[in-house]
Every structure is written in structure tokens, then in C-alpha cells.
Design a protein around this motif. Structure first.
Motif, PDB file in Angstrom:
ATOM      1  N   SER A 163       0.825  -1.198   0.000  1.00  0.00           N
ATOM      2  CA  SER A 163       0.000   0.000   0.000  1.00  0.00           C
ATOM      3  C   SER A 163       0.867   1.260   0.000  1.00  0.00           C
ATOM      4  O   SER A 163       1.814   1.372   0.775  1.00  0.00           O
ATOM      5  N   LEU A 164       0.510   2.198  -0.860  1.00  0.00           N
ATOM      6  CA  LEU A 164       1.178   3.494  -0.883  1.00  0.00           C
ATOM      7  C   LEU A 164       0.501   4.480   0.059  1.00  0.00           C
ATOM      8  O   LEU A 164       0.971   5.604   0.217  1.00  0.00           O
ATOM      9  N   ASP A 165      -0.581   4.060   0.668  1.00  0.00           N
ATOM     10  CA  ASP A 165      -1.280   4.853   1.671  1.00  0.00           C
ATOM     11  C   ASP A 165      -0.581   4.628   3.004  1.00  0.00           C
ATOM     12  O   ASP A 165      -0.531   3.505   3.511  1.00  0.00           O
ATOM     13  N   GLU A 166      -0.042   5.674   3.596  1.00  0.00           N
ATOM     14  CA  GLU A 166       0.743   5.547   4.812  1.00  0.00           C
ATOM     15  C   GLU A 166      -0.102   5.522   6.083  1.00  0.00           C
ATOM     16  O   GLU A 166       0.437   5.389   7.187  1.00  0.00           O
ATOM     17  N   ARG A 167      -1.406   5.631   5.964  1.00  0.00           N
ATOM     18  CA  ARG A 167      -2.249   5.544   7.147  1.00  0.00           C
ATOM     19  C   ARG A 167      -2.203   4.129   7.731  1.00  0.00           C
ATOM     20  O   ARG A 167      -2.060   3.147   6.982  1.00  0.00           O
ATOM     21  N   PRO A 168      -2.327   3.981   9.043  1.00  0.00           N
ATOM     22  CA  PRO A 168      -2.388   2.640   9.638  1.00  0.00           C
ATOM     23  C   PRO A 168      -3.538   1.839   9.042  1.00  0.00           C
ATOM     24  O   PRO A 168      -4.567   2.400   8.644  1.00  0.00           O
ATOM     25  N   ILE A 169      -3.397   0.527   9.010  1.00  0.00           N
ATOM     26  CA  ILE A 169      -4.411  -0.308   8.378  1.00  0.00           C
ATOM     27  C   ILE A 169      -5.769  -0.162   9.058  1.00  0.00           C
ATOM     28  O   ILE A 169      -6.819  -0.221   8.397  1.00  0.00           O
ATOM     29  N   ALA A 170      -5.777   0.069  10.370  1.00  0.00           N
ATOM     30  CA  ALA A 170      -7.046   0.241  11.073  1.00  0.00           C
ATOM     31  C   ALA A 170      -7.782   1.477  10.574  1.00  0.00           C
ATOM     32  O   ALA A 170      -9.010   1.460  10.412  1.00  0.00           O
ATOM     33  N   LEU A 171      -7.052   2.543  10.318  1.00  0.00           N
ATOM     34  CA  LEU A 171      -7.675   3.763   9.822  1.00  0.00           C
ATOM     35  C   LEU A 171      -8.170   3.577   8.392  1.00  0.00           C
ATOM     36  O   LEU A 171      -9.240   4.074   8.016  1.00  0.00           O
ATOM     37  N   ARG A 172      -7.413   2.849   7.587  1.00  0.00           N
ATOM     38  CA  ARG A 172      -7.861   2.572   6.218  1.00  0.00           C
ATOM     39  C   ARG A 172      -9.146   1.742   6.224  1.00  0.00           C
ATOM     40  O   ARG A 172     -10.039   1.938   5.401  1.00  0.00           O
ATOM     41  N   ALA A 173      -9.229   0.799   7.161  1.00  0.00           N
ATOM     42  CA  ALA A 173     -10.444  -0.008   7.273  1.00  0.00           C
ATOM     43  C   ALA A 173     -11.637   0.849   7.685  1.00  0.00           C
ATOM     44  O   ALA A 173     -12.728   0.753   7.102  1.00  0.00           O
ATOM     45  N   LYS A 174     -11.428   1.692   8.680  1.00  0.00           N
ATOM     46  CA  LYS A 174     -12.500   2.558   9.157  1.00  0.00           C
ATOM     47  C   LYS A 174     -12.955   3.510   8.059  1.00  0.00           C
ATOM     48  O   LYS A 174     -14.146   3.758   7.871  1.00  0.00           O
ATOM     49  N   SER A 175     -12.003   4.020   7.295  1.00  0.00           N
ATOM     50  CA  SER A 175     -12.310   4.929   6.201  1.00  0.00           C
ATOM     51  C   SER A 175     -13.090   4.217   5.103  1.00  0.00           C
ATOM     52  O   SER A 175     -14.018   4.779   4.515  1.00  0.00           O
ATOM     53  N   ALA A 176     -12.735   2.957   4.798  1.00  0.00           N
ATOM     54  CA  ALA A 176     -13.431   2.208   3.754  1.00  0.00           C
ATOM     55  C   ALA A 176     -14.897   1.989   4.109  1.00  0.00           C
ATOM     56  O   ALA A 176     -15.772   2.041   3.233  1.00  0.00           O
ATOM     57  N   VAL A 177     -15.170   1.758   5.388  1.00  0.00           N
ATOM     58  CA  VAL A 177     -16.547   1.593   5.828  1.00  0.00           C
ATOM     59  C   VAL A 177     -17.287   2.922   5.761  1.00  0.00           C
ATOM     60  O   VAL A 177     -18.424   2.996   5.274  1.00  0.00           O
ATOM     61  N   PHE A 178     -16.629   3.988   6.207  1.00  0.00           N
ATOM     62  CA  PHE A 178     -17.260   5.305   6.284  1.00  0.00           C
ATOM     63  C   PHE A 178     -17.482   5.917   4.909  1.00  0.00           C
ATOM     64  O   PHE A 178     -18.583   6.369   4.567  1.00  0.00           O
ATOM     65  N   SER A 179     -16.445   5.927   4.071  1.00  0.00           N
ATOM     66  CA  SER A 179     -16.509   6.673   2.811  1.00  0.00           C
ATOM     67  C   SER A 179     -16.903   5.816   1.612  1.00  0.00           C
ATOM     68  O   SER A 179     -17.416   6.340   0.618  1.00  0.00           O
ATOM     69  N   SER A 180     -16.665   4.496   1.687  1.00  0.00           N
ATOM     70  CA  SER A 180     -16.894   3.646   0.520  1.00  0.00           C
ATOM     71  C   SER A 180     -17.912   2.539   0.767  1.00  0.00           C
ATOM     72  O   SER A 180     -18.089   1.676  -0.083  1.00  0.00           O
ATOM     73  N   LEU A 181     -18.563   2.565   1.943  1.00  0.00           N
ATOM     74  CA  LEU A 181     -19.726   1.714   2.217  1.00  0.00           C
ATOM     75  C   LEU A 181     -19.414   0.217   2.204  1.00  0.00           C
ATOM     76  O   LEU A 181     -20.219  -0.598   1.754  1.00  0.00           O
ATOM     77  N   ALA A 182     -18.231  -0.145   2.698  1.00  0.00           N
ATOM     78  CA  ALA A 182     -17.857  -1.559   2.764  1.00  0.00           C
ATOM     79  C   ALA A 182     -18.840  -2.342   3.625  1.00  0.00           C
ATOM     80  O   ALA A 182     -19.198  -1.907   4.728  1.00  0.00           O
ATOM     81  N   ASP A 183     -19.271  -3.501   3.135  1.00  0.00           N
ATOM     82  CA  ASP A 183     -20.161  -4.360   3.908  1.00  0.00           C
ATOM     83  C   ASP A 183     -19.392  -5.288   4.838  1.00  0.00           C
ATOM     84  O   ASP A 183     -19.945  -5.796   5.815  1.00  0.00           O
TER      85      ASP A 183
END
Length: 266
Positions: A163-183
Motif C-alpha cells: 500500500s502506498l497509503d501511509e495511514r495505519p491499516i485500522a484507519l484505512r479499514a475505518k475509512s473504507a466503511v465510512f466513505s466507501s460503504l464496505a459491507d
């Protein structure tokens, strides 16, 4: 946590039905054709169901090297294989066309899949080059095809990639649920068949308490107790194969031994 597309089951086991290389891929068996692909995947389905898995996911793992945009012949062939296999299914099924989220949604919606797995978010440096998936396109297509009921399982740390995204994986997961509607959120190891980092799995589980979290790679009969103590479920391909080798056919006895352990953990 209960998966609404799997009834009241908890600690779910989603098993991979790896389709042979599709038309257009370097490893495609042109002599055997699509008929051979159907024959192979039905044999694996029968062994997986005999072992008692909760759901089956069709995937094109044999289409190495992988592509980011699914070719028409690949989409057509995978759709044909799934449709031919459906009469043999006794459990819910999902699909995953590596590594194209829009194609995966299209195949899933067309075949009546309950769920789709893919890399939907992020930017990665990978074996295949710069990886930029299209979550917006995939979710819009799901809506356009009238399949809001089809769940999208977001694999957030891609195999064969960094991943080129330097955010911690927990934050990326939280963001995916919040912004991209992950089920649901899936956590992977670095390669197919390689275990997940349990610290990653734990941090993701804590970050997204509202959606299921699954271990996506490297789960075996030896580590499933520890994994399911953290995760809501697992996706398994390699461990169910003869000799635990990814490219071998499924061995029913290995599946049954694993599911007997899971039954005691539920």
C-alpha cells in the motif's frame, strides 16, 4: 457477528472454488476449453460442500499474471462457468474477478451472487504495476443493476502489493466503511496462502465494530482457533487443496477435518 447473507451463522468459512485459467490468459487450456473449467470447478464444489463449508466463492486465481481490467472473454467465460456450476450449489456463493472490482460486481449481479470480494479502495505498488481500484464505479454499477442486496467484501491490504497509503491499516479499514460503504473488511497476508498479521487483524477488528471482519489468506487447521478468536470468519483456498498447494484440486477430507474444528469453536 452474524452475516446477513449467511443466515444465523457465525464464525463463517467461505471456501474458494478456483476456476482454471480463463480464455485469453496465458495458462488457459484451449484443448479442454470452458467445458474442462466447468468440470474442474464442479468437482471442487462437491468436495467443499461435502466437508460442510458455509459459502463458496468463485475466483480466477489461475489467470496469472493478473490484470486490472477484465477482458471481455474472461468475463464471459467466468459468467458461463458460474452459471453452469449453480445447480450443484447448496450454499450461498460469491465471486471475485482478480483484480477488477467493476467486473466482479457485473459477474456477481448477473449470476445472482450473494457477495463479491475485491480490492475496492487504496493505491498500491504491485507486481502488476500501479494499482488504483474503482470503488465508486463498482458501487454505482451495483446500484444500477438493482443488486443493493449483494454484499461487497473489501480486501484492504492487497496480496502481491504494498500500500502506498501511509495511514495505519485500522484507519484505512475505518475509512473504507465510512466513505466507501464496505459491507465487510478482509485482512490478507502478503501472498495467496500466507497468514495474516494478527496485530493487523486485531486492530482492524477494533476499528470497525459495526461490520464483519474476515481473515482472507493463510488460515489453516493449526491457526484457525487463534484467528477466529479475533475475526468473524475466514476465506480459505490453499489449505483445502491436496497437500495444501494452491493449484491442486480440493481434498474433501481436509475440508471435513477443518470444519469439525470450526464446529467446536462456534
Amino acid at each position: 457477528m452474524v452475516f446477513d447473507f449467511l443466515g444465523d451463522k457465525t464464525k463463517v468459512v467461505i471456501a474458494m472454488a478456483h476456476i482454471g485459467a480463463l480464455p485469453g490468459a496465458p495458462l488457459y487450456d484451449a484443448d479442454g476449453g470452458v467445458a474442462k473449467l466447468i468440470e474442474g470447478v464442479i468437482a471442487d464444489i462437491d468436495n467443499l460442500q461435502a466437508g460442510g463449508v458455509d459459502a463458496i466463492m468463485f475466483g480466477n486465481e489461475n489467470d496469472r499474471p493478473y490484470v486490472f481490467t477484465a477482458p471481455p472473454e474472461g468475463v464471459a467465460a467466468m459468467t458461463a462457468v458460474v452459471e453452469a456450476a449453480k445447480p450443484h450449489l447448496r450454499v450461498p456463493f460469491g465471486v471475485n474477478y482478480l483484480w477488477d472490482p467493476v467486473a466482479s460486481v457485473a459477474i456477481g449481479a448477473t449470476t445472482g451472487a450473494s457477495f463479491v470480494r475485491e480490492i475496492f479502495t487504496g493505491v498500491f505498488a504491485s507486481d502488476m504495476g500501479l494499482w488504483r481500484p474503482d470503488a465508486a464505479g463498482a458501487l454505482r454499477l451495483r446500484r444500477q443493476l438493482g443488486r443493493d442486496d449483494m454484499k461487497l467484501l473489501f480486501n484492504i491490504n492487497a496480496e502481491f502489493a504494498h500500500s502506498l497509503d501511509e495511514r495505519p491499516i485500522a484507519l484505512r479499514a475505518k475509512s473504507a466503511v465510512f466513505s466507501s460503504l464496505a459491507d465487510a473488511i478482509l485482512v490478507s497476508g502478503p501472498l495467496t496462502g500466507e497468514p495474516v498479521d494478527r496485530l493487523n487483524l486485531t486492530s482492524v477488528r477494533e476499528a470497525v465494530p459495526s461490520v464483519p471482519v474476515l481473515a482472507n489468506t493463510g488460515v489453516t487447521i493449526d491457526n484457525v482457533r487463534e484467528i477466529l478468536a479475533i475475526a468473524d470468519g475466514v476465506v480459505i483456498g490453499t489449505h483445502f487443496k491436496v497437500d495444501g498447494q494452491t493449484w491442486n484440486p480440493v481434498e474433501a477430507k481436509r475440508v471435513k477435518r477443518f470444519m469439525d474444528v470450526v464446529a467446536k469453536l462456534r
